[in-house]
Design a protein around this motif. Structure first.
Motif, short mmCIF file in Angstrom:
data_model
loop_
_atom_site.label_atom_id
_atom_site.label_comp_id
_atom_site.label_asym_id
_atom_site.label_seq_id
_atom_site.Cartn_x
_atom_site.Cartn_y
_atom_site.Cartn_z
N MET A 1 59.38 -33.65 129.81
CA MET A 1 58.37 -35.32 130.70
C MET A 1 60.11 -36.39 130.70
N ARG A 2 59.46 -37.21 132.31
CA ARG A 2 60.53 -38.36 131.54
C ARG A 2 59.87 -39.57 131.42
N ILE A 3 59.81 -40.56 130.86
CA ILE A 3 59.06 -41.71 131.47
C ILE A 3 60.04 -42.63 130.79
N PHE A 4 59.39 -43.72 132.35
CA PHE A 4 60.24 -44.71 132.28
C PHE A 4 58.95 -45.90 131.18
N ASP A 5 59.03 -46.44 130.93
CA ASP A 5 58.14 -47.98 130.21
C ASP A 5 58.99 -49.25 130.76
N PRO A 6 57.83 -49.72 131.94
CA PRO A 6 58.88 -50.72 132.46
C PRO A 6 57.93 -52.01 132.24
N HIS A 7 57.70 -52.07 130.83
CA HIS A 7 57.29 -53.29 130.21
C HIS A 7 57.15 -53.00 129.04
N ILE A 8 58.26 -53.57 128.32
CA ILE A 8 58.42 -53.17 126.95
C ILE A 8 59.87 -54.68 126.02
N HIS A 9 58.76 -55.32 125.66
CA HIS A 9 59.92 -56.43 124.37
C HIS A 9 60.44 -55.78 123.22
N MET A 10 61.49 -55.16 123.51
CA MET A 10 62.59 -54.39 122.29
C MET A 10 62.90 -55.62 121.59
N THR A 11 63.12 -56.66 122.13
CA THR A 11 63.63 -57.44 120.71
C THR A 11 62.32 -57.69 119.31
N SER A 12 61.26 -57.00 119.56
CA SER A 12 60.33 -56.90 118.80
C SER A 12 60.14 -55.08 118.09
N ARG A 13 61.17 -55.12 118.71
CA ARG A 13 61.06 -53.86 117.93
C ARG A 13 62.27 -52.84 117.55
N THR A 14 61.49 -52.10 116.22
CA THR A 14 63.39 -51.40 115.15
C THR A 14 63.70 -50.46 116.43
N THR A 15 64.94 -50.19 115.50
CA THR A 15 65.33 -48.59 115.81
C THR A 15 65.35 -47.46 115.63
N ASP A 16 64.25 -47.98 114.96
CA ASP A 16 63.25 -46.64 114.93
C ASP A 16 62.02 -46.05 116.26
N ASP A 17 61.86 -47.22 116.21
CA ASP A 17 61.27 -46.80 117.27
C ASP A 17 61.88 -46.81 118.66
N TYR A 18 63.16 -46.99 119.32
CA TYR A 18 64.24 -46.30 119.90
C TYR A 18 64.02 -44.88 120.22
N ARG A 19 64.12 -44.51 118.50
CA ARG A 19 64.81 -42.88 118.33
C ARG A 19 63.14 -42.62 118.55
N ALA A 20 61.97 -42.50 118.16
CA ALA A 20 60.71 -42.41 118.33
C ALA A 20 60.39 -42.23 120.08
N MET A 21 60.42 -43.21 121.10
CA MET A 21 60.78 -43.68 122.40
C MET A 21 61.48 -42.18 122.88
N TYR A 22 62.51 -42.18 122.66
CA TYR A 22 63.52 -40.60 122.74
C TYR A 22 63.24 -40.11 122.86
N ALA A 23 62.45 -39.77 121.91
CA ALA A 23 62.28 -37.85 121.44
C ALA A 23 60.62 -37.76 122.35
N ALA A 24 60.26 -38.51 122.98
CA ALA A 24 59.22 -39.26 123.19
C ALA A 24 59.05 -38.58 125.12
N GLY A 25 60.30 -38.53 125.24
CA GLY A 25 60.66 -38.43 126.53
C GLY A 25 61.53 -39.88 126.83
N VAL A 26 61.39 -41.17 126.36
CA VAL A 26 61.55 -42.91 127.61
C VAL A 26 62.96 -41.72 127.42
N ARG A 27 63.77 -42.78 128.88
CA ARG A 27 64.61 -42.42 129.17
C ARG A 27 65.31 -44.31 129.63
N ALA A 28 64.16 -44.33 130.21
CA ALA A 28 64.57 -46.01 130.74
C ALA A 28 63.58 -46.86 130.46
N LEU A 29 63.47 -48.26 130.17
CA LEU A 29 62.73 -49.57 130.89
C LEU A 29 63.00 -50.68 130.76
N VAL A 30 61.95 -50.92 131.22
CA VAL A 30 62.44 -52.93 131.19
C VAL A 30 61.93 -53.71 130.58
#
Length: 282
Positions: A1-30
């Protein structure tokens, strides 16, 4: 499954979130520009923030295999603050940057005359720069705010087909769809929409021009809500193609209107302006 999150404020998130998002299928974001949770006191703080969205955050995302893009604007929450409005004059020099795929978030918070001016001005900037617009519909008086937003869009030089009306819900989706704009839904743990309500909206209104986002920020939010919507769709009888349309192809189509979408993640560099995300000898 590939996921594009079109609205997420990663400045407020940690690197652990990036890891978890990739594992969940997120490959692109805005990542849309937004307020900090407290008032800014100077336009200069916007410019440092914009620079981070164009440099540091794409660098950080690339470490975890995710393509990062941004939208830039004077956000609705601060559009009425005279300390911040000079940002409108500086935006053109940022809107020409390759990583910028829309003008946003723009729109309404309290529906004031100052917000009217900022919205109209930034819709014109989007038209002038050949960019689509990400529009924040207000969290209070949602239907009245949506109608006022649609009126301003109709009076602008930007075609509704190049506008994404975000933070929609059951009370606003019908009129938003009738306006000809794209439809955005933010999925939250306690407020806004949840995944079950989102599935119900999809069953009633269909999947055309629908984008689902986590809008995760520094508040109680969840950067994996996109994946949870995908799982809920499958559990409710939608097929894999429906999920791919809502969670990937629709955001690609909308932000692709900018002509700047780059979904291939570049090989991450070791440093960004002398800094590294690495700690502890990784």
């Amino acid at each position: 499954m590939r996921i594009f999150d079109p609205h997420i404020h990663m400045t407020s998130r940690t690197t652990d979130d990036y890891r978890a998002m990739y594992a969940a299928g997120v490959r692109a974001l805005v990542e849309p520009s937004f307020w900090l949770g407290q008032p800014r006191t100077s336009p200069a703080s916007f410019y440092d923030y914009f620079d981070a969205l164009l440099g540091w955050e794409p660098f950080r995302a690339a470490q975890y295999g995710i393509a990062h893009h941004c939208t830039l604007a004077l956000n609705p929450k601060e559009a009425g603050d005279p300390r911040c409005t000079p940002v409108l004059d500086e935006l053109p020099r940022y809107l020409v940057k390759d990583g910028v795929v829309a003008v946003g978030e723009i729109g309404y918070d309290s529906m004031t005359p100052a917000e009217d001016t900022a919205l109209a001005t930034q819709l014109q900037l989007a038209a002038d720069h050949g960019l689509p617009a990400l529009v924040h519909t207000p969290h209070r008086d949602k239907l009245a705010g949506l109608r006022r937003t649609i009126d301003v869009v109709r009076e602008s030089a930007l075609d509704p087909d190049r506008v994404l009306l975000d933070h929609l819900n059951e009370t606003t989706v019908k009129e938003a769809a009738e306006s000809g704009s794209w439809l955005g839904f933010s999925i939250y743990p306690d407020t806004k929409m949840d995944e079950d309500r989102m599935v119900a909206v999809l069953k009633e209104h269909g999947t055309e021009k629908v984008l689902v986002n986590s809008a995760a920020d520094w508040g109680n939010s969840d950067p994996l809500k996109t994946r949870k919507v995908a799982d809920a769709m499958l559990a409710a009888g939608f097929d894999a193609d429906d999920v791919d349309l809502v969670l990937w192809r629709n955001p690609v189509a909308f932000y692709g209107l900018s002509g700047r979408l780059q979904l291939d993640v570049p090989a991450p560099e070791a440093l960004h302006e002398g800094n590294s995300v690495l700690r502890g000898g990784e």
